[in-house]
Design an enzyme around this catalytic site. Structure first.
Site, PDB file in Angstrom:
ATOM      1  N   GLY A 344      -0.873  19.460 -15.015  1.00  0.00           N
ATOM      2  CA  GLY A 344      -1.351  19.996 -16.101  1.00  0.00           C
ATOM      3  C   GLY A 344       0.136  20.473 -17.103  1.00  0.00           C
ATOM      4  N   VAL A 345      -0.282  21.275 -17.943  1.00  0.00           N
ATOM      5  CA  VAL A 345       0.965  21.710 -18.982  1.00  0.00           C
ATOM      6  C   VAL A 345       1.660  22.754 -18.394  1.00  0.00           C
ATOM      7  CG1 VAL A 345       1.606  21.894 -21.486  1.00  0.00           C
ATOM      8  CG2 VAL A 345      -0.565  20.642 -20.623  1.00  0.00           C
ATOM      9  N   ASP A 457       6.044  12.769  -6.163  1.00  0.00           N
ATOM     10  CA  ASP A 457       6.753  12.486  -7.413  1.00  0.00           C
ATOM     11  C   ASP A 457       7.968  13.188  -7.607  1.00  0.00           C
ATOM     12  OD1 ASP A 457       6.938  11.455  -9.941  1.00  0.00           O
ATOM     13  OD2 ASP A 457       5.711  13.041 -10.862  1.00  0.00           O
TER      14      ASP A 457
END
Ligand SMILES: *[C@@H]1O[C@H](CO)[C@@H](O)[C@H](O)[C@H]1NC(C)=O
Ligand SMILES: *[C@@H]1O[C@H](CO)[C@@H](O)[C@H](O)[C@H]1NC(C)=O
Ligand SMILES: *[C@@H]1O[C@H](CO)[C@@H](O)[C@H](O)[C@H]1NC(C)=O
Length: 615
Positions: A344-345, A457
């Site tokens: 998401g942001v 990640d």
């Protein structure tokens, strides 16, 4: 096993060469002197029993916590009946993270309660009795949720008995006798379900013994020697005070078998409860009319019905409305974007009262509300100082899915490294600082792995810095909160980001602990050398490059401008090389050759003999 012999002299310091020693026991001899510091480096030691000897001097840091090095396996330490005089508080409470039993009874140790122990949630037995400890019992003792035996009798503790003891639901033995404790016995202690041994004799306690407690522990010697105590089992009546009526009610409730009275009490109680609920509902309904985006505050646990108020951001601690949040991000304005992640942001949210948060906006409607809440609640329980901790979430109209995190004012590691490589500007990242950052990331990732969470990640962009420049690993645990399509096109996928993905993960398409460790190794090498893993071409990568420099002996090539002042003769230089080697181990081509994150933390901690604090 050398128990009950007639050994004399000191513990030979050569014992620190027995790297496979698991159980060291030499109870009941005449051993004198101090314990050699080298025991701290024994990698496999689990049990140390040197009770009933004549050991003296300082305990703790000199022994099982030598600087930042400690045996991660040490579980049982028995040093009772010696002549230790002081317990030195370690620099890191992690020194004791695996300790289950600490028995240092009957020494001559003075000073405060060793409060650093209260961080250690594994502790199940603590015996400090028969020493010279003073001061109060810290209420943080309520953190020791596994504690079964607590013996701190015959010291000089003073102050109240902390009510937080009532959180220790595993407690079997509680011996506080022979201190200077004052005040009342907390009513609260009555709730301890497993308590079998209880002794508060010979203190300065006063007031009435909680009725249930006195009923359960009916041996007067458990309470004797307290001038001010009254009630059962002491044969001493309490004087009437203002709340005599309460006691009367209690007495009636307990002793009278007249069920009628009890039943009518119950009826009244239920009635009161119903009235109270109705009132609350009315109140909620009234407020709803005024501001639809009302906020509720809550602590944790699962949500109840939750559909009787307007849309609210569920915060674990604070009170914030959705409307305020939208305003604080300037309606999710582009200028407030902190970063775009695979999920998401991330927006910077500045609230009108000055509070700052990072708000992660996940794809709208990405998951049905109930599942989202459940996943967010469980993610909110993942807490560690080197992780970004979820502070709250929201799922609701207008189809928003938000996560609230602490705002990290000092950016991420990628930017920091970039700034540092321009020598003149920005922060100079010296070696102690780089080491701490590496250790922080490693600890955060080790914690995730211990909690069975794969990060998937690990990269410099996902290492954020708080106001104290403590590293926090971010962007984990969100796979279950989003659907497959990412919010924004990006170079990262479910297995990580190009340049950091382990070779085997590229093949299998699956992130594992080992692939996380590989990515960590790359980040570590970047942090140490300042070379970006993406700078390399197809047939070369940072791992190969580092190896080649090492083989050619061109070690100074490895140094990044910010580290140029490292002197090849210094111990820092050796530490740096050790760090590089850890990076190479973590990036071993065969996943099975890579160390675990716990091992990695251990190795990195060993990289620096004396921890230098950042400030
Ligand atoms: C308790 O405190 C008094 C002074 O307040 C002191 O004289 C006494 O020795 C203390 N007792 C213990 C057991 O520490
Ligand atoms: C009981 O103990 C809890 C902590 O475990 C505390 O929050 C609470 O206030 C205590 N209640 C009383 C009556 O002391
Ligand atoms: C409680 O402690 C006192 C003093 O240490 C001791 O004399 C007494 O026997 C103990 N009570 C019980 C029931 O063990």
């Amino acid at each position: 096993m050398l128990d009950y012999n007639e050994l004399e002299g000191t513990v030979p310091s050569a014992i620190s060469n027995c790297s496979s020693l698991v159980h060291l026991s030499a109870e009941g001899n005449g051993i004198t002197g101090v314990i050699p510091a080298g025991i701290a480096a024994l990698p496999k030691i689990q049990v140390i029993n040197l009770s009933h000897n004549k050991l003296s001097g300082y305990l703790a840091t000199s022994f099982f916590c030598n600087g930042s090095v400690y045996p991660p396996s040490l579980q049982i330490v028995q040093l009772g009946f010696n002549a230790f005089a002081e317990i030195l508080h370690p620099q890191s409470s992690r020194c004791f993270s695996s300790l289950r039993v600490l028995d240092i009874q009957h020494n001559q140790i003075h000073g405060d309660f060793p409060f650093f122990l209260t961080d250690n949630s594994a502790l199940s037995s603590l015996d400090l009795s028969g020493n010279l400890f003073s001061g109060t019992i810290p209420s943080s003792i309520g953190n020791l949720l596994r504690l079964e035996q607590l013996r701190i009798g015959n010291n000089s503790f003073e102050g109240n008995i902390p009510a937080s003891l009532s959180s220790l639901s595993s407690l079997i033995t509680l011996d506080l006798s022979g201190n200077n404790l004052s005040g009342k016995i907390p009513e609260n202690l009555t709730v301890l379900p497993k308590l079998v041994n209880f002794n508060v004799s010979n203190n300065k306690l006063e007031g009435q013994i909680p009725v249930k407690l006195g009923y359960h522990f009916n041996d007067p010697s458990d309470f004797s020697g307290n001038q001010g105590l009254c009630g059962e089992p002491l044969n001493r009546k309490c004087e009437r005070t203002g709340n005599g009526k309460n006691r009367l009610i209690m007495f009636i409730a307990v002793s009278a078998s007249g069920g009628l009275l009890l039943a009518s009490c119950c009826c009244f109680y239920i009635y009161a409860l119903l009235r109270w609920r109705r009132k609350l509902k009315e109140k909620a309904a009234g407020e709803k009319k005024h501001s639809p985006a009302r906020v509720s505050s809550r602590t944790s646990g699962s949500r109840g019905s939750g559909n009787n108020a307007g849309p609210k951001l569920v915060m674990f601690n604070n009170r914030i409305t959705v409307a305020e949040t939208i305003e604080a991000t300037r309606e999710f304005d582009e200028e407030n974007v902190l970063s775009r992640t695979r999920h998401g942001v991330l927006f910077k949210a500045c609230y009108s009262d000055g509070m700052l948060l990072s708000i992660c906006r996940l794809p709208d409607r990405s998951l049905d509300e109930n599942t989202f809440r459940k996943e967010a609640e469980s993610l909110g329980r993942v807490k560690h100082r080197n992780l970004t901790v979820l502070r709250g979430y929201y799922a609701g109209p207008p189809d928003l899915r938000l996560l609230a995190y602490d705002y990290m004012p000092n950016g991420n590691l990628a930017t920091l490294l970039q700034e540092a490589s321009h020598q003149d500007g920005g922060h100079v990242l010296n070696w102690p600082m780089r080491h701490l950052v590496a250790l922080g990331i490693a600890r955060g990732l080790a914690f995730l792995h211990a909690a069975s969470i794969i990060h998937g990640d690990v990269k410099p962009q996902n290492v954020l810095f708080d106001a104290d420049f403590e590293a926090h690993l971010s962007d984990f645990g969100l796979d279950k909160l989003t659907v497959a399509t990412p919010a924004e096109p990006s170079s990262s996928t479910s297995i990580g980001t190009i340049g950091y993905v382990a070779p085997e993960a590229t093949l299998t398409g699956e992130a594992t602990r080992q692939s996380d460790i590989y990515s960590f190794g790359i980040v570590l090498l970047e942090l140490l050398t300042g070379k970006k893993s993406l700078m390399f071409s197809q047939d070369e990568d940072i791992v190969k490059w580092v190896k080649r420099q090492l083989q050619r002996g061109q070690i100074s090539e490895l140094l990044e401008p910010g580290l140029l002042e490292l002197d090849p003769e210094s111990s820092e230089w050796e530490e740096f090389l050790l760090g590089v080697k850890v990076g190479l181990l973590c990036t071993a081509p065969d996943p099975l050759d890579r160390p675990t994150m716990t091992d990695t933390v251990f190795m990195l901690e060993g990289c620096r003999v004396d921890q230098i604090s950042l400030s």
